[in-house]
Design a protein around this motif. Structure first.
Motif, mmCIF file in Angstrom:
data_model
loop_
_atom_site.group_PDB
_atom_site.id
_atom_site.type_symbol
_atom_site.label_atom_id
_atom_site.label_comp_id
_atom_site.label_asym_id
_atom_site.label_seq_id
_atom_site.Cartn_x
_atom_site.Cartn_y
_atom_site.Cartn_z
ATOM 1 N N ILE A 148 -7.092 30.350 14.720
ATOM 2 C CA ILE A 148 -6.071 29.661 14.195
ATOM 3 C C ILE A 148 -6.177 29.629 12.619
ATOM 4 O O ILE A 148 -5.143 29.872 11.916
ATOM 5 C CB ILE A 148 -6.112 28.237 14.762
ATOM 6 C CG1 ILE A 148 -5.555 28.427 16.132
ATOM 7 C CG2 ILE A 148 -4.720 27.511 13.698
ATOM 8 C CD1 ILE A 148 -5.579 26.749 16.838
ATOM 9 N N THR A 151 -4.941 32.551 10.427
ATOM 10 C CA THR A 151 -3.400 32.873 10.579
ATOM 11 C C THR A 151 -2.401 31.853 9.893
ATOM 12 O O THR A 151 -1.237 32.276 9.722
ATOM 13 C CB THR A 151 -2.826 32.968 12.046
ATOM 14 O OG1 THR A 151 -2.675 31.715 12.697
ATOM 15 C CG2 THR A 151 -3.645 33.942 12.844
ATOM 16 N N LEU A 152 -2.530 30.647 9.684
ATOM 17 C CA LEU A 152 -1.870 29.652 9.300
ATOM 18 C C LEU A 152 -1.075 30.017 7.889
ATOM 19 O O LEU A 152 0.192 29.897 7.739
ATOM 20 C CB LEU A 152 -2.486 28.362 9.191
ATOM 21 C CG LEU A 152 -3.103 27.740 10.499
ATOM 22 C CD1 LEU A 152 -3.822 26.513 10.140
ATOM 23 C CD2 LEU A 152 -1.874 27.346 11.580
ATOM 24 N N ALA A 175 -9.005 23.351 11.146
ATOM 25 C CA ALA A 175 -9.141 24.609 11.685
ATOM 26 C C ALA A 175 -10.331 25.385 11.243
ATOM 27 O O ALA A 175 -11.014 26.006 12.111
ATOM 28 C CB ALA A 175 -7.721 25.326 11.528
ATOM 29 N N ARG A 259 -3.516 21.722 15.980
ATOM 30 C CA ARG A 259 -2.633 22.444 17.150
ATOM 31 C C ARG A 259 -0.958 21.993 16.938
ATOM 32 O O ARG A 259 -0.243 22.835 17.234
ATOM 33 C CB ARG A 259 -3.269 22.396 18.274
ATOM 34 C CG ARG A 259 -4.520 22.928 18.596
ATOM 35 C CD ARG A 259 -4.694 22.831 19.999
ATOM 36 N NE ARG A 259 -3.880 23.808 20.820
ATOM 37 C CZ ARG A 259 -3.836 23.481 22.103
ATOM 38 N NH1 ARG A 259 -4.438 22.646 22.751
ATOM 39 N NH2 ARG A 259 -2.829 24.316 22.776
ATOM 40 N N ASP A 262 0.239 24.559 14.307
ATOM 41 C CA ASP A 262 0.070 25.902 14.779
ATOM 42 C C ASP A 262 1.194 26.013 15.680
ATOM 43 O O ASP A 262 1.993 26.950 15.809
ATOM 44 C CB ASP A 262 -1.294 26.064 15.750
ATOM 45 C CG ASP A 262 -1.398 27.509 16.077
ATOM 46 O OD1 ASP A 262 -1.142 28.471 15.496
ATOM 47 O OD2 ASP A 262 -1.519 27.543 17.432
ATOM 48 N N TRP A 266 4.605 28.312 15.647
ATOM 49 C CA TRP A 266 5.189 29.146 16.842
ATOM 50 C C TRP A 266 6.466 28.893 17.263
ATOM 51 O O TRP A 266 7.201 29.970 17.429
ATOM 52 C CB TRP A 266 4.066 28.682 17.741
ATOM 53 C CG TRP A 266 4.202 29.559 19.112
ATOM 54 C CD1 TRP A 266 3.672 30.758 19.609
ATOM 55 C CD2 TRP A 266 5.091 29.362 20.380
ATOM 56 N NE1 TRP A 266 4.053 31.152 20.557
ATOM 57 C CE2 TRP A 266 4.903 30.335 21.045
ATOM 58 C CE3 TRP A 266 5.873 28.304 20.637
ATOM 59 C CZ2 TRP A 266 5.663 30.200 22.472
ATOM 60 C CZ3 TRP A 266 6.778 28.408 21.946
ATOM 61 C CH2 TRP A 266 6.389 29.275 22.583
#
Length: 289
Positions: A148, A151-152, A175, A259, A262, A266
């Motif tokens: 994670i 990529t954030l 993360a 999350r 994340d 998404w």
């Protein structure tokens, strides 16, 4: 002969193109083969489906079961059977037989999920399941949350910075810190209220696991955002989940923050509108001001 629901066929074609269309076209023949191989009789009921799998109600030796056929690109198909074998029916639907992309499972009551219980009562059940499912992880499972942090930043910039900086900064920190911290067990990484159904050998059992290796607290976030619209006291909901599962409160809070950010990104990536708003509500409640 199995008739694949048109909505499911369209969605798989939309997601997977020609591969999805070919897979849908192959389903009737595959069901016929599996029915002979596993001695199944199809019930007189329309197939069920989500986004990734077609589910058929079947019977073997008078035992009601379900046959689950997962799309070829579903990332969980390679690990779902391994996780179900490790759990061996403990807190989760029982696996009867499997081959790649096909699972024969204990039948639960798909008309009754934890969405039917008041939120705090549902949270008590779900939190208890998090603890019940914390067993030794089979070899080869990915580490929960390990990718994670990398990529954030790129996703946030590419999407036009939808997440406020104060939320993103805290998510970055957690993360980087949390993967590998805490217990290292088998976890159900998609444990939301709709993925817990009423059973007969146990009142409530989990379905559709995404098995990962990690700390049980990683499984808390879906239970925070999934019914966030119903909850005035979101920190109180987190406390109820932590208490029911015997979890570490700070680890649970950290994974909820990571999350939620994340999942917010998404959702924006896929054009969703409800889930990013729910994630924002959860984050604002846990990180006020």
């Amino acid at each position: 002969m199995v008739t694949v629901p048109e909505a499911f066929a369209r969605w798989r074609a939309h997601v997977d193109g020609d591969e999805g269309r070919a897979w849908v076209a192959s389903l009737p023949a595959r069901v016929e083969r599996l029915a002979g191989q596993w001695d199944l009789r199809l019930d007189d009921a329309a197939p069920l489906h989500g986004a990734q799998a077609l589910v058929l109600l079947v019977t073997r030796d008078d035992r009601p079961l379900v046959l689950k056929l997962s799309a070829p690109r579903d990332p969980t198909t390679a690990t779902e059977a391994a996780g179900l074998r490790a759990w061996a029916g403990r807190g989760v639907v029982e696996l009867v037989a499997a081959e790649p992309g096909a699972l024969l499972l204990e039948r639960l009551d798909h008309t009754r999920s934890l969405h039917d219980l008041p939120i705090l009562q549902a949270a008590e059940v779900a939190g208890g399941l998090i603890r019940t499912l914390a067993v030794a992880a089979p070899a080869g499972l990915p580490q929960a949350g390990s990718g994670i942090a990398a990529t954030l930043g790129d996703r946030q910039r590419r999407l036009g910075d939808p997440v406020p900086d104060r939320f993103l900064a805290r998510a970055f920190r957690y993360a980087a810190e949390l993967p590998g911290v805490g217990e290292n067990v088998l976890i159900h990484a998609d444990l939301h209220y709709g993925n817990v159904l009423a059973g007969t050998r146990r009142p409530w059992l989990a379905i559709d696991p995404r098995p990962l290796r990690g700390t049980p607290e990683y499984a808390v976030p879906e239970l925070m955002w999934n019914r966030a619209d119903e909850v005035a006291d979101l920190p109180g909901l987190l406390s109820a989940l932590v208490e029911a599962g015997g979890l570490d409160a700070e680890l649970a809070r950290g994974w909820v923050i990571v999350r939620c950010v994340d999942y917010w990104l998404w959702g924006v990536e896929r054009g969703l509108t409800i889930d990013p708003v729910r994630c924002e509500r959860v984050l604002a409640a846990l990180l006020p001001g």
